[in-house]
Enzyme design. Structure first.
Site, PDB file in Angstrom:
ATOM      1  N   ASP A  90       0.851  -1.177   0.000  1.00 38.22           N
ATOM      2  CA  ASP A  90       0.000   0.000   0.000  1.00 38.22           C
ATOM      3  C   ASP A  90       0.894   1.236   0.000  1.00 38.22           C
ATOM      4  O   ASP A  90       2.037   1.193   0.461  1.00 38.22           O
ATOM      5  CB  ASP A  90      -0.904  -0.023   1.240  1.00 38.22           C
ATOM      6  CG  ASP A  90      -2.030   0.970   1.143  1.00 38.22           C
ATOM      7  OD1 ASP A  90      -2.143   1.653   0.107  1.00 38.22           O
ATOM      8  OD2 ASP A  90      -2.819   1.067   2.106  1.00 38.22           O
ATOM      9  N   SER A  91       0.378   2.339  -0.506  1.00 42.61           N
ATOM     10  CA  SER A  91       1.223   3.515  -0.752  1.00 42.61           C
ATOM     11  C   SER A  91       1.506   4.338   0.490  1.00 42.61           C
ATOM     12  O   SER A  91       2.440   5.134   0.503  1.00 42.61           O
ATOM     13  CB  SER A  91       0.542   4.423  -1.770  1.00 42.61           C
ATOM     14  OG  SER A  91      -0.641   4.971  -1.205  1.00 42.61           O
ATOM     15  N   GLY A 220     -11.236   4.365  -0.679  1.00 46.73           N
ATOM     16  CA  GLY A 220     -12.118   5.336  -0.040  1.00 46.73           C
ATOM     17  C   GLY A 220     -13.444   4.789   0.420  1.00 46.73           C
ATOM     18  O   GLY A 220     -14.385   5.555   0.639  1.00 46.73           O
ATOM     19  N   ASP A 270      -8.276  -7.010   1.065  1.00 47.63           N
ATOM     20  CA  ASP A 270      -7.387  -7.073   2.227  1.00 47.63           C
ATOM     21  C   ASP A 270      -8.102  -6.422   3.398  1.00 47.63           C
ATOM     22  O   ASP A 270      -8.968  -5.558   3.211  1.00 47.63           O
ATOM     23  CB  ASP A 270      -6.072  -6.329   1.971  1.00 47.63           C
ATOM     24  CG  ASP A 270      -6.222  -4.828   2.179  1.00 47.63           C
ATOM     25  OD1 ASP A 270      -5.865  -4.339   3.268  1.00 47.63           O
ATOM     26  OD2 ASP A 270      -6.736  -4.137   1.262  1.00 47.63           O
ATOM     27  N   CYS A 308     -14.297 -26.752  10.073  1.00 43.37           N
ATOM     28  CA  CYS A 308     -13.011 -26.156   9.687  1.00 43.37           C
ATOM     29  C   CYS A 308     -11.887 -27.169   9.839  1.00 43.37           C
ATOM     30  O   CYS A 308     -11.832 -27.918  10.827  1.00 43.37           O
ATOM     31  CB  CYS A 308     -12.741 -24.933  10.564  1.00 43.37           C
ATOM     32  SG  CYS A 308     -11.167 -24.104  10.222  1.00 43.37           S
ATOM     33  N   CYS A 310      -8.546 -26.185   9.741  1.00 43.18           N
ATOM     34  CA  CYS A 310      -7.312 -25.439   9.990  1.00 43.18           C
ATOM     35  C   CYS A 310      -6.494 -26.123  11.078  1.00 43.18           C
ATOM     36  O   CYS A 310      -6.976 -27.004  11.799  1.00 43.18           O
ATOM     37  CB  CYS A 310      -7.615 -23.993  10.380  1.00 43.18           C
ATOM     38  SG  CYS A 310      -8.150 -23.758  12.096  1.00 43.18           S
ATOM     39  N   CYS A 313      -8.191 -25.850  14.587  1.00 43.13           N
ATOM     40  CA  CYS A 313      -9.393 -26.671  14.779  1.00 43.13           C
ATOM     41  C   CYS A 313      -9.077 -28.167  14.764  1.00 43.13           C
ATOM     42  O   CYS A 313      -9.791 -28.959  15.384  1.00 43.13           O
ATOM     43  CB  CYS A 313     -10.438 -26.338  13.717  1.00 43.13           C
ATOM     44  SG  CYS A 313     -11.250 -24.744  14.009  1.00 43.13           S
ATOM     45  N   HIS A 339      -6.578 -19.550  12.695  1.00 39.01           N
ATOM     46  CA  HIS A 339      -7.943 -19.967  12.395  1.00 39.01           C
ATOM     47  C   HIS A 339      -8.682 -18.923  11.554  1.00 39.01           C
ATOM     48  O   HIS A 339      -9.288 -19.255  10.528  1.00 39.01           O
ATOM     49  CB  HIS A 339      -8.745 -20.226  13.669  1.00 39.01           C
ATOM     50  CG  HIS A 339     -10.209 -20.369  13.393  1.00 39.01           C
ATOM     51  ND1 HIS A 339     -10.768 -21.522  12.878  1.00 39.01           N
ATOM     52  CD2 HIS A 339     -11.229 -19.470  13.468  1.00 39.01           C
ATOM     53  CE1 HIS A 339     -12.062 -21.332  12.678  1.00 39.01           C
ATOM     54  NE2 HIS A 339     -12.361 -20.092  13.025  1.00 39.01           N
TER      55      HIS A 339
END
Length: 374
Positions: A90-91, A220, A270, A308, A310, A313, A339
């Site tokens: 990101d800038s 924005g 994101d 899940c 993951c 889990c 998770h």
């Protein structure tokens, strides 16, 4: 960068983005590693446990500490962090916005004071690209002028004018650099502004999309407006963006936001929400949110989400996570973050599979039905 649309279902898209460091299948969620690290996780977690193909780092923060020149000497973000896949940077425009008490946009850039030591700095469109060249990120975001909502018509108009002017400076500078062998493997995205005003969004999109950018972002939003206004603005804006380039919605958001905006044609997302909420005790599941600090989980031997798979889990119970959180154990932050990020990454992967199968409407209906069943 190579970009290919693999399938569509309504306005939803499944695409493939290929950078110098990875192949990214969209829709994609990018974990936020602001200072070159996703909070509570290391790069083995990002590659081995989460199989991420792209993460986000921040130009403002890495410029101030440890410094972009330091990172360049240590092999760019990839060498410095050892993350072998793609970085989007990101800038720093959002940080200038969010730290507005110590920053001031001008016609030529953004003047700000460091939140670390109070020192004065000035970001121009060209300087932000120089910093990102040092970081050697795969996707660079240009400097833009972001405003909080609601805002006056005059302020939004100024934001668009500045963003367009800075976008032209940025693309000219980047393409000229590439003729000198600088940033050859780096891609650059412009950021469409305009608040929730459709006329301003149209103007910004038309002006920016006429330029030679590798992709385009919607900026924005998720800065104070109602959700329905965000969705309506995205629905208005995506048809104005090129169909043969990536579309990125910045800083968004909840699982519902992802599903709604995938339906409206967005490819990339994101947000700090999955990791920040994890650290604060809120875990995302297929049936909604779990507030793991609650006393009801003290004796609960179930995983966070039985659906899940993951790392967390597969191994640990809600009771154990509840205990770790209440004990303020560092291990909790890692397990909870793993998770939540796994949930987000699985959600966009399932959305992609539904788009390819031509069943996104059914996927969306099931997504909401599961949340209402608990």
């Amino acid at each position: 960068m190579q970009f290919h649309v693999d399938a569509t279902c309504g306005n939803a898209r499944a695409c493939t983005i290929t950078t110098a460091h990875s192949t990214i299948q969209t829709p994609i969620f990018m974990p936020v590693g602001t200072v070159g690290s996703v909070k509570a996780l290391d790069m083995a977690d990002m590659t081995d446990l989460l199989d991420t193909q792209i993460i986000l780092a921040n130009t403002y923060h890495t410029y101030l500490r440890p410094g972009d020149e330091t990172i360049a000497k240590l092999g760019g973000l990839h060498g410095f962090t050892t993350y072998p896949k793609s970085f989007l940077t990101d800038s720093g425009g959002f940080q200038a916005f969010s730290l507005s008490d110590i920053s001031k946009p001008t016609e030529s850039g953004i003047e700000f004071r460091s939140h670390i030591d109070g020192s004065k700095h000035f970001f121009t469109p060209e300087k932000v690209i120089d910093i990102q060249n040092n970081l050697n990120s795969d996707i660079m975001m240009i400097l833009d002028d972001l405003v909080a909502l609601p805002a006056t018509q005059e302020r939004i108009k100024t934001s668009i004018q500045r963003t367009t002017q800075w976008a032209q400076q940025s693309i000219d500078y980047h393409r000229n650099n590439q003729t000198k062998g600088i940033g050859l493997d780096q891609n650059i995205f412009a950021i469409i502004q305009g608040g929730t005003d459709f006329n301003f969004r149209t103007q910004s999109a038309e002006e920016l999309c006429a330029m030679d950018y590798d992709g385009f972002a919607i900026g924005g939003l998720s800065v104070g407006e109602a959700n329905n206004l965000m969705y309506d603005t995205v629905e208005h804006t995506t048809p104005l963006m090129p169909s043969d380039k990536p579309r990125y919605l910045m800083g968004v958001g909840t699982p519902e936001d992802l599903v709604e905006n995938i339906e409206r044609g967005v490819d990339m997302f994101d947000c700090v929400m999955p990791t920040r909420n994890a650290r604060n005790g809120t875990l995302f599941t297929s049936f909604g949110k779990v507030n793991i600090k609650g006393a009801r989980y003290k004796f609960d031997s179930e995983p966070i989400d039985p659906a899940c798979d993951c790392y967390t889990c597969r191994r640990y119970s809600r009771a154990y996570l509840n205990h770790l959180f209440r004990s303020r154990e560092i291990t909790y932050f890692r397990l909870a973050s793993l998770h939540n990020l796994h949930y987000y990454l699985s959600l966009v992967k399932q959305a992609r599979e539904a788009i390819i199968a031509g069943k996104f409407a059914e996927f969306k209906k099931d997504f909401y039905a599961r949340r209402q069943s608990e």
